[in-house]
Design a protein around this motif. Structure first.
Motif, PDB file in Angstrom:
ATOM      1  N   ARG A  95       1.140  -1.134   0.049  1.00 53.98           N
ATOM      2  CA  ARG A  95      -0.220   0.157  -0.104  1.00 53.98           C
ATOM      3  C   ARG A  95       0.940   1.380  -0.076  1.00 53.98           C
ATOM      4  NH1 ARG A  95      -4.188   2.836  -1.769  1.00 53.98           N
ATOM      5  NH2 ARG A  95      -4.254   4.833  -0.617  1.00 53.98           N
ATOM      6  N   VAL A  96       1.941   1.109   0.984  1.00 54.45           N
ATOM      7  CA  VAL A  96       2.679   2.548   0.766  1.00 54.45           C
ATOM      8  C   VAL A  96       3.389   2.724  -0.526  1.00 54.45           C
ATOM      9  CG1 VAL A  96       4.973   3.059   1.652  1.00 54.45           C
ATOM     10  CG2 VAL A  96       3.455   2.401   3.338  1.00 54.45           C
ATOM     11  N   GLU A  97       3.942   1.529  -1.158  1.00 52.71           N
ATOM     12  CA  GLU A  97       4.635   1.835  -2.485  1.00 52.71           C
ATOM     13  C   GLU A  97       3.640   2.447  -3.493  1.00 52.71           C
ATOM     14  OE1 GLU A  97       7.910  -1.970  -2.062  1.00 52.71           O
ATOM     15  OE2 GLU A  97       5.817  -2.332  -3.078  1.00 52.71           O
ATOM     16  N   HIS A  98       2.366   1.753  -3.227  1.00 54.08           N
ATOM     17  CA  HIS A  98       1.166   2.145  -4.349  1.00 54.08           C
ATOM     18  C   HIS A  98       1.018   3.747  -4.280  1.00 54.08           C
ATOM     19  CE1 HIS A  98      -2.334   2.178  -6.752  1.00 54.08           C
ATOM     20  NE2 HIS A  98      -2.955   2.690  -6.170  1.00 54.08           N
ATOM     21  N   PHE A  99       0.850   4.133  -2.906  1.00 54.52           N
ATOM     22  CA  PHE A  99       0.660   5.541  -2.504  1.00 54.52           C
ATOM     23  C   PHE A  99       1.863   6.349  -2.848  1.00 54.52           C
ATOM     24  CE2 PHE A  99       0.248   9.236   0.324  1.00 54.52           C
ATOM     25  CZ  PHE A  99      -1.048   9.600   0.118  1.00 54.52           C
ATOM     26  N   ALA A 100       2.897   6.061  -2.787  1.00 54.70           N
ATOM     27  CA  ALA A 100       3.978   6.656  -3.240  1.00 54.70           C
ATOM     28  C   ALA A 100       4.232   7.033  -4.658  1.00 54.70           C
ATOM     29  CB  ALA A 100       5.448   6.069  -2.569  1.00 54.70           C
ATOM     30  N   ARG A 101       3.622   6.002  -5.388  1.00 53.91           N
ATOM     31  CA  ARG A 101       3.722   6.190  -6.932  1.00 53.91           C
ATOM     32  C   ARG A 101       2.416   6.928  -7.316  1.00 53.91           C
ATOM     33  NH1 ARG A 101       4.578   0.494  -6.715  1.00 53.91           N
ATOM     34  NH2 ARG A 101       2.006   0.104  -7.397  1.00 53.91           N
ATOM     35  N   THR A 102       1.294   6.824  -6.869  1.00 50.85           N
ATOM     36  CA  THR A 102       0.069   7.383  -7.249  1.00 50.85           C
ATOM     37  C   THR A 102      -0.380   8.576  -6.561  1.00 50.85           C
ATOM     38  OG1 THR A 102      -1.416   5.764  -6.299  1.00 50.85           O
ATOM     39  CG2 THR A 102      -0.392   5.210  -8.266  1.00 50.85           C
ATOM     40  N   ARG A 103      -0.020   8.704  -5.281  1.00 49.26           N
ATOM     41  CA  ARG A 103      -0.933   9.622  -4.236  1.00 49.26           C
ATOM     42  C   ARG A 103      -2.339   9.444  -3.937  1.00 49.26           C
ATOM     43  NH1 ARG A 103       4.012  10.140  -4.422  1.00 49.26           N
ATOM     44  NH2 ARG A 103       5.467  12.027  -4.082  1.00 49.26           N
ATOM     45  N   ASP A 104      -2.866   8.216  -4.410  1.00 55.07           N
ATOM     46  CA  ASP A 104      -4.002   8.008  -4.670  1.00 55.07           C
ATOM     47  C   ASP A 104      -4.517   7.638  -3.085  1.00 55.07           C
ATOM     48  OD1 ASP A 104      -6.908   7.130  -5.198  1.00 55.07           O
ATOM     49  OD2 ASP A 104      -6.264   5.474  -6.506  1.00 55.07           O
ATOM     50  N   PRO A 105      -5.622   8.192  -2.660  1.00 61.08           N
ATOM     51  CA  PRO A 105      -6.062   7.995  -1.184  1.00 61.08           C
ATOM     52  C   PRO A 105      -6.941   6.648  -1.255  1.00 61.08           C
ATOM     53  CG  PRO A 105      -7.267   9.708  -1.830  1.00 61.08           C
ATOM     54  CD  PRO A 105      -6.317   9.461  -3.187  1.00 61.08           C
ATOM     55  N   ASP A 106      -7.621   6.277  -2.526  1.00 55.63           N
ATOM     56  CA  ASP A 106      -8.464   5.084  -2.364  1.00 55.63           C
ATOM     57  C   ASP A 106      -7.671   3.572  -2.241  1.00 55.63           C
ATOM     58  OD1 ASP A 106     -10.463   6.891  -2.848  1.00 55.63           O
ATOM     59  OD2 ASP A 106     -10.389   6.741  -4.909  1.00 55.63           O
ATOM     60  N   GLY A 107      -8.360   2.718  -1.625  1.00 58.33           N
ATOM     61  CA  GLY A 107      -7.973   1.541  -1.523  1.00 58.33           C
ATOM     62  C   GLY A 107      -7.058   1.244  -0.359  1.00 58.33           C
ATOM     63  N   GLN A 108      -7.203   2.242   0.723  1.00 57.74           N
ATOM     64  CA  GLN A 108      -6.547   1.868   1.902  1.00 57.74           C
ATOM     65  C   GLN A 108      -6.872   0.309   2.568  1.00 57.74           C
ATOM     66  OE1 GLN A 108      -7.498   5.051   4.799  1.00 57.74           O
ATOM     67  NE2 GLN A 108      -6.082   6.288   3.877  1.00 57.74           N
ATOM     68  N   ILE A 109      -6.026  -0.302   3.320  1.00 55.16           N
ATOM     69  CA  ILE A 109      -6.232  -1.694   3.688  1.00 55.16           C
ATOM     70  C   ILE A 109      -6.856  -1.461   5.276  1.00 55.16           C
ATOM     71  CG2 ILE A 109      -4.327  -2.501   2.480  1.00 55.16           C
ATOM     72  CD1 ILE A 109      -2.657  -2.354   5.149  1.00 55.16           C
ATOM     73  N   GLU A 110      -7.480  -2.646   5.390  1.00 56.87           N
ATOM     74  CA  GLU A 110      -8.216  -2.659   6.803  1.00 56.87           C
ATOM     75  C   GLU A 110      -7.143  -3.179   7.806  1.00 56.87           C
ATOM     76  OE1 GLU A 110     -11.339  -2.090   7.593  1.00 56.87           O
ATOM     77  OE2 GLU A 110     -11.599  -1.380   5.593  1.00 56.87           O
ATOM     78  N   PRO A 111      -7.297  -2.446   9.019  1.00 55.54           N
ATOM     79  CA  PRO A 111      -6.391  -2.920  10.276  1.00 55.54           C
ATOM     80  C   PRO A 111      -6.618  -4.430  10.321  1.00 55.54           C
ATOM     81  CG  PRO A 111      -7.581  -0.845  10.841  1.00 55.54           C
ATOM     82  CD  PRO A 111      -8.223  -1.342   9.432  1.00 55.54           C
TER      83      PRO A 111
END
Length: 474
Positions: free
Chosen positions: A222-238
């Motif tokens: 998730r961190v790698e994806h957010f670093a590439r896209t800055r897309d807030p959608d798709g956060q993982i559940e705890p």
């Protein structure tokens, strides 16, 4: 070489490293256990040898049985192996192994039976160095012990000699005991026990580690994806243990805050761009009323510098959150277009021939990065040579010039915004120190990097600067 070999063997994942660490710790513990067991077996065997020698010596030393004549043949006793031999003297050979602990133990055995020994010597000797032991071994082999015939036990190689000179007696009483070979195999035992214990433990440990590492792996993706896209959608559940759950919750909150800041930044930049460009456009119209042509041209040039600087600032701010998606692009054709643009303007720009390379990228952004590098090369190096080629670490877009280069100590800081190098790179030559910073940001936007290096001639003098955008392999 050894470090690289070890890095290949050592697992990269947390679960693999923990399992390997447990296996190594278990192997070490089993090795220590095997060593202790082997030492204990050796001690028991030595105690048994001393006990056997004592049982043979005590009847003769107490005079319960006749003492063999000195230097004569040994006196044999049924069921007592090689029996006891009386000698006028006893000599320790150079290759004998003296057993001082055995001597103390034998003395204790004899003293418990009321036998006072003036001297005691206990040694282990090779069988081939003792004729009597050698004859006895041959006789035993001819007798055909079943275990030895079947090859289950190797013949002894050493014999223990326990020599005692009782108090007040001149002769030595010598007892021989063949030393059996150790039947303990620490290597095989260690491996079998380790495999058994590891097989039992690895299942439970793998389940526990999996519960811990799976959420961490998901968070890493998730961190790698957010670093590439800055897309807030798709956060993982705890998920996972409480500590990992708290980490995921904190990361999701941080992502939300970053996304909000980026949205606010985009709104602010849009407002700044609109509020500044509108009066600049009005100034362009007003300067037309200036009668002095030279003054009007200087004012127009100043306005253009402000507009270009504003565009660079806005582009540098927006490059980290591009709105246009990547698309398959002929990189060689894109670079050729940039070179043609400069050639049409009469600039000394050449493009080396290369293979056709198609990669997914954002053409508008990458075209701007290459333009900045070529523009710097033409401005400061008087010429630019462009090349595109595949390399082991990716795809390289190289721009060379013949200028003075950059001091080695300033190369790292030259890619920062608003940084200029030597005095020749001042505002009079154009630019605001954003070209390299923007090129680096665009390269990083594509998962690559910007490298700067001085090119030197045969004498070691700086012959120009080489700027290289390295993109990930296609």
């Amino acid at each position: 070489m050894e470090a690289r070999g070890l890095s290949r063997i050592w697992p990269r994942s947390l679960q693999g490293q923990l399992l390997l660490a447990i296996a190594l710790a278990l192997l070490l513990a089993q090795g220590i256990s095997a060593a202790l067991l082997y030492s204990a077996q050796v001690d028991r065997r030595n105690d048994a040898l001393i006990h056997t020698a004592a049982m043979r010596l005590m009847p003769v030393a107490r005079r319960d049985e006749p003492v063999p004549s000195p230097d004569g043949p040994q006196r044999r006793h049924p069921g007592r192996g090689m029996g006891v031999q009386a000698l006028g003297s006893f000599t320790v050979l150079p290759d004998d192994r003296r057993n001082t602990d055995g001597e103390a133990e034998l003395r204790s055995w004899l003293a418990a039976q009321g036998i006072d020994a003036a001297e005691i010597i206990v040694v282990q000797r090779r069988v081939r160095d003792d004729p009597l032991a050698q004859r006895r071994l041959v006789q035993r082999e001819r007798g055909g012990r079943k275990a030895e015939r079947e090859g289950k036990l190797a013949p002894p190689e050493r014999v223990m000699l326990a020599a005692v000179r009782p108090q007040g007696q001149p002769q030595w009483l010598v007892s021989r005991v063949l030393v059996p070979r150790a039947g303990f195999r620490p290597g095989l035992t260690l491996v079998s026990q380790t495999l058994l214990l590891y097989a039992l433990l690895v299942g439970v440990i793998a389940v526990v580690l999996g519960r811990l590492t799976r959420p961490l792996q998901a968070l890493t993706r998730r961190v790698e994806h957010f670093a590439r896209t800055r897309d807030p959608d798709g956060q993982i559940e705890p998920q996972g243990p409480d500590d990992v759950r708290r980490l995921i919750v904190a990361h999701n909150a941080m992502e939300g805050r970053i996304s909000s800041l980026l949205d606010e930044k985009d709104v602010m930049l849009g407002a700044i761009g609109h509020d500044l460009k509108t009066p600049l456009a009005a100034l362009r119209v007003r300067i037309e009323s200036v009668d002095d042509d030279a003054e009007r041209e200087r004012m127009a040039a100043t306005i253009e510098d402000i507009v270009r600087t504003l565009d660079d600032i806005l582009s540098l701010a927006r490059v980290g959150r591009p709105s246009d998606p990547r698309e398959p692009t002929d990189l060689s054709a894109l670079i050729a277009q940039v070179a043609d643009e400069f050639e049409d303007l009469g600039e000394p720009v050449t493009l080396a021939e290369g293979e056709r390379i198609v990669v997914p990228l954002r053409p508008t952004w990458l075209r701007r990065a290459v333009r900045n590098l070529v523009s710097n090369a033409v401005r400061y190096g008087k010429a630019a040579r462009i090349a595109v080629a595949r390399r082991p670490d990716g795809i390289a877009i190289t721009v060379e010039d013949d200028g003075p280069g950059i001091p080695d100590a300033d190369i790292a800081t030259m890619q920062e915004p608003f940084r200029r190098g030597d005095p020749s790179r001042n505002s009079a030559t154009g630019g605001a120190g954003l070209g390299l910073a923007l090129a680096r940001a665009i390269a990083e936007q594509h998962g690559g990097r910007l490298d700067l290096a001085n090119r030197r001639d045969a004498t070691g003098a700086v012959a120009g600067l080489t700027a290289t955008i390295v993109l990930p392999p296609a």
